[in-house]
Scaffold this motif. Structure first.
Motif, mmCIF file in Angstrom:
data_model
loop_
_atom_site.group_PDB
_atom_site.id
_atom_site.type_symbol
_atom_site.label_atom_id
_atom_site.label_comp_id
_atom_site.label_asym_id
_atom_site.label_seq_id
_atom_site.Cartn_x
_atom_site.Cartn_y
_atom_site.Cartn_z
ATOM 1 N N GLY A 249 6.562 -4.376 13.098
ATOM 2 C CA GLY A 249 5.551 -2.983 12.241
ATOM 3 C C GLY A 249 4.352 -3.094 11.902
ATOM 4 O O GLY A 249 4.126 -4.854 12.310
ATOM 5 N N ASP A 250 3.503 -3.027 12.128
ATOM 6 C CA ASP A 250 1.856 -3.101 12.034
ATOM 7 C C ASP A 250 2.085 -4.047 10.779
ATOM 8 O O ASP A 250 1.940 -3.098 9.669
ATOM 9 N N LEU A 251 1.171 -4.532 10.668
ATOM 10 C CA LEU A 251 1.134 -5.942 9.454
ATOM 11 C C LEU A 251 0.330 -4.883 8.659
ATOM 12 O O LEU A 251 0.243 -5.456 7.977
ATOM 13 N N SER A 252 -0.576 -4.795 9.087
ATOM 14 C CA SER A 252 -2.074 -3.901 8.029
ATOM 15 C C SER A 252 -1.082 -2.595 7.653
ATOM 16 O O SER A 252 -2.311 -1.606 7.104
ATOM 17 N N GLY A 253 -0.116 -2.425 8.466
ATOM 18 C CA GLY A 253 0.519 -1.137 7.495
ATOM 19 C C GLY A 253 0.780 -0.981 6.233
ATOM 20 O O GLY A 253 0.740 -1.763 5.424
ATOM 21 N N TRP A 254 2.206 0.096 6.409
ATOM 22 C CA TRP A 254 1.560 0.367 4.683
ATOM 23 C C TRP A 254 3.060 -0.866 3.957
ATOM 24 O O TRP A 254 3.913 -0.980 5.028
ATOM 25 N N ASP A 255 2.773 -0.936 2.362
ATOM 26 C CA ASP A 255 3.458 -2.851 2.475
ATOM 27 C C ASP A 255 4.640 -1.951 1.989
ATOM 28 O O ASP A 255 4.446 -0.739 0.229
ATOM 29 N N ALA A 256 5.984 -2.397 1.991
ATOM 30 C CA ALA A 256 6.923 -1.670 1.524
ATOM 31 C C ALA A 256 7.074 -2.790 -0.193
ATOM 32 O O ALA A 256 7.798 -1.586 -0.483
ATOM 33 N N ASP A 257 6.653 -3.732 -0.062
ATOM 34 C CA ASP A 257 6.590 -3.415 -2.061
ATOM 35 C C ASP A 257 5.397 -3.197 -2.756
ATOM 36 O O ASP A 257 5.482 -3.602 -3.560
ATOM 37 N N ARG A 258 4.155 -2.409 -2.398
ATOM 38 C CA ARG A 258 3.770 -2.336 -3.100
ATOM 39 C C ARG A 258 3.863 -0.479 -3.818
ATOM 40 O O ARG A 258 4.336 0.604 -2.738
ATOM 41 N N SER A 259 3.029 -0.034 -4.432
ATOM 42 C CA SER A 259 2.694 0.520 -5.129
ATOM 43 C C SER A 259 1.701 1.861 -4.571
ATOM 44 O O SER A 259 0.893 0.965 -5.012
ATOM 45 N N TYR A 260 1.657 2.976 -3.585
ATOM 46 C CA TYR A 260 0.989 3.840 -3.839
ATOM 47 C C TYR A 260 0.990 4.933 -3.903
ATOM 48 O O TYR A 260 1.784 5.767 -4.783
ATOM 49 N N ASP A 261 -0.113 5.334 -4.396
ATOM 50 C CA ASP A 261 -0.945 6.521 -5.370
ATOM 51 C C ASP A 261 -0.530 7.763 -4.970
ATOM 52 O O ASP A 261 -0.771 7.795 -3.454
ATOM 53 N N LEU A 262 -0.502 8.975 -5.312
ATOM 54 C CA LEU A 262 0.311 10.005 -4.896
ATOM 55 C C LEU A 262 -1.427 10.724 -5.192
ATOM 56 O O LEU A 262 -1.802 10.978 -6.062
#
Ligand code: SAM
Length: 297
Positions: A249-262
């Motif tokens: 997967g894109d290693l600089s892409g979305w991180d499954a362990d992180r929260s992202y603001d809406l």
């Protein structure tokens, strides 16, 4: 956890709904494909433990629909999906409701391919996890070995098998068992699979059954390989069998362990793409409804 809060804490859950996938697991299969090009030339594919169906959706969108849209109906790949649970229909996917540990299910899968062998078998199966890692790893490994019954019946020589594993203390035994049939076994961790989870995927390539192999030999071969690996490790722990590891997967892409603001404005929380067709809680809800209606009369 509310839907909006889960949207924030689980970026792949949010993205799955936006892109119309029934589950966030779809991204795991897509990221495995980015690293291993698993769909190239695939005409017959089996999706084991398929419900609610996001991997089957990926197979349909990547293999079946392009053939249909380009007017090659006759050449459209055949996709068979199996699960204990019923699953809402997916275009181009034949569904079988059954237990992958039963011989009958293996026979039913074979019957659907009219004598053809599969190029690819994928299995995202998981038992109900207990949180006891050793126990979960053991039961998960048993499910993969059950999948091997189907694999050895349906996969063509040279074909690929992908399965979810739990990487625990005994994982080398499973690697040794898979190596009996596949010269190339790689363990892959897609970016969409949380780092905090022991989940990973074995990508087993170039299916090569031993000479004169009969499916009736399977259990003996698997037990022999595990016992030999166990004896080696007992004699010297450094003989633990290792296989290559690939992060995909894109290693600089979305991180499954992180929260992202809406997004601050205009954000709409979407409903899941496909509600469960037969959830375990359905019976409990019906009983509660029945009990309440009795109380009112
Ligand atoms: N790949 C699926 C998707 O993308 O939607 C998710 C699979 S879910 C994590 C695991 C599935 O394994 C469950 O639907 C469960 O019913 C199925 N399963 C577990 N044990 C099974 C068995 N013995 N035979 C068939 N399915 C099984």
């Amino acid at each position: 956890m509310g839907k909006a809060s889960r949207d924030k804490r689980d970026i792949y859950y949010r993205k799955a709904k936006e892109e119309g996938w029934r589950a966030r697991s779809a991204f795991k299969l897509l990221q495995l494909d980015e690293a291993f090009d698993i769909f190239r030339g695939v005409q017959h594919v089996v999706d084991l433990c398929a419900a609610p169906g996001s991997w089957s959706q990926v197979l349909s969108r990547r293999l079946y629909l392009p053939a249909m849209q380009s007017g090659r109906q006759d050449a459209a790949p055949k996709i068979v999906a199996v699960d204990l649970q019923p699953m809402a229909p997916i275009e181009g996917v034949t569904q079988l409701q059954g237990d992958i540990t039963s011989d009958r299910t293996a026979q039913e899968v074979i019957a659907h391919f009219d004598g053809h062998h599969a190029d690819l078998v994928v299995s995202d199966g998981a038992p109900d996890v207990t949180g006891l890692h050793d126990m979960d790893e053991f039961v998960q490994a048993q499910l993969i070995l059950a999948a091997m019954t189907i694999v050895t019946h349906v996969l063509r020589p040279g074909g690929t098998f992908i399965a979810k594993v739990f990487r625990g203390k005994e994982i080398s035994l499973l690697y040794a068992q898979l190596k009996v049939f596949f010269p190339e076994v790689t363990v892959a961790k897609p970016k969409s699979s949380r780092n905090s989870s022991i989940e990973a995927f074995v990508v087993c390539q170039r299916y090569t059954p031993p000479p004169d192999f009969q499916p009736s030999h399977l259990q003996r071969l698997l037990q022999g390989a595990a016992a030999a690996q166990e004896a080696c490790m007992f004699a010297s722990p450094s003989t633990r069998l290792l296989v290559p590891f690939v992060a995909c997967g894109d290693l600089s892409g979305w991180d499954a362990d992180r929260s992202y603001d809406l997004p601050a404005e205009g954000y709409v929380t979407l409903n899941p793409v496909q509600p469960p067709t037969a959830p375990a809680y359905k019976e409990a809800l019906e009983r509660a409804k029945f009990a309440n209606s009795g109380a009112k009369t």
